[in-house]
Design a protein around this motif. Structure first.
Motif, short mmCIF file in Angstrom:
data_model
loop_
_atom_site.label_atom_id
_atom_site.label_comp_id
_atom_site.label_asym_id
_atom_site.label_seq_id
_atom_site.Cartn_x
_atom_site.Cartn_y
_atom_site.Cartn_z
N LEU A 1 45.03 39.87 46.10
CA LEU A 1 44.56 39.35 44.82
C LEU A 1 45.74 38.92 43.96
O LEU A 1 46.79 39.56 43.95
N SER A 2 45.52 37.85 43.20
CA SER A 2 46.54 37.43 42.24
C SER A 2 46.39 38.28 40.98
O SER A 2 45.37 38.93 40.76
N ALA A 3 47.40 38.24 40.13
CA ALA A 3 47.39 39.03 38.90
C ALA A 3 46.24 38.61 37.99
O ALA A 3 45.68 39.43 37.25
N ASP A 4 45.84 37.34 38.04
CA ASP A 4 44.74 36.85 37.21
C ASP A 4 43.39 37.38 37.69
O ASP A 4 42.45 37.51 36.90
N GLU A 5 43.25 37.65 38.97
CA GLU A 5 41.97 38.10 39.54
C GLU A 5 41.76 39.61 39.41
O GLU A 5 40.63 40.09 39.54
N ILE A 6 42.80 40.35 39.15
CA ILE A 6 42.70 41.82 39.14
C ILE A 6 41.77 42.34 38.04
O ILE A 6 40.92 43.19 38.32
N PRO A 7 41.84 41.88 36.77
CA PRO A 7 40.93 42.45 35.75
C PRO A 7 39.45 42.27 36.11
O PRO A 7 38.66 43.21 35.96
N ALA A 8 39.05 41.10 36.57
CA ALA A 8 37.65 40.87 36.93
C ALA A 8 37.25 41.74 38.11
O ALA A 8 36.15 42.28 38.15
N THR A 9 38.15 41.90 39.07
CA THR A 9 37.86 42.74 40.24
C THR A 9 37.73 44.19 39.83
O THR A 9 36.84 44.90 40.30
N LEU A 10 38.60 44.65 38.92
CA LEU A 10 38.48 46.02 38.43
C LEU A 10 37.15 46.26 37.72
O LEU A 10 36.54 47.34 37.84
N ALA A 11 36.67 45.26 36.99
CA ALA A 11 35.37 45.38 36.32
C ALA A 11 34.26 45.58 37.35
O ALA A 11 33.38 46.43 37.19
N TYR A 12 34.31 44.80 38.45
CA TYR A 12 33.30 44.97 39.51
C TYR A 12 33.42 46.34 40.18
O TYR A 12 32.42 46.98 40.47
#
Length: 125
Positions: A27-38
């Motif tokens: 995952l890129s750094a930009d994708e991590i917050p949304a992935t953490l939410a899921y």
């Protein structure tokens, strides 16, 4: 650690979870917050299911069969008068509508369960 978890789960239906965890490395750094939410939503749902109360047993429909006093007396091998006395004393719950007195099968079963015991426990085998 992921290889051990995949081996422990063993079930192919859960392997996709292990694959998703392994894919987190890409995952890129930009994708991590949304992935953490899921992931947090998944975690909350799993805990909710784990801690949820089991569903209550289905109650009988309102048109459940009622027993007459004579049927209860036959089942218990008591006289009708004795069954009426049990009902009058409140020991055996019943439903009364006009002159009709009826007992639910559940009330009869509960009464029987409350009154099952040995006659003389000291001499019981």
């Amino acid at each position: 650690m992921l290889a051990r978890a995949a081996r422990d789960l063993g079930d192919p239906t859960r392997r996709h979870l292990i694959d998703a965890i392994a894919a987190a490395e890409s995952l890129s750094a930009d994708e991590i917050p949304a992935t953490l939410a899921y992931v947090e939503e998944l975690r909350a749902n799993l805990w909710r299911r784990l801690l949820a109360q089991p569903p209550l047993p289905q109650s009988r429909p309102p048109d459940a069969k009622f027993l007459t006093v004579s049927e209860v007396a036959d089942a218990l091998r008591f006289s009708r008068g004795h069954v009426y006395e049990l009902i009058r004393s409140g020991d055996l719950p019943a439903v009364k509508n006009g002159r009709a007195v009826r007992v639910t099968p559940d009330a009869l079963t509960a009464w029987q369960a409350r009154h099952q015991r040995a006659l003389d426990p000291a001499y019981s085998v």
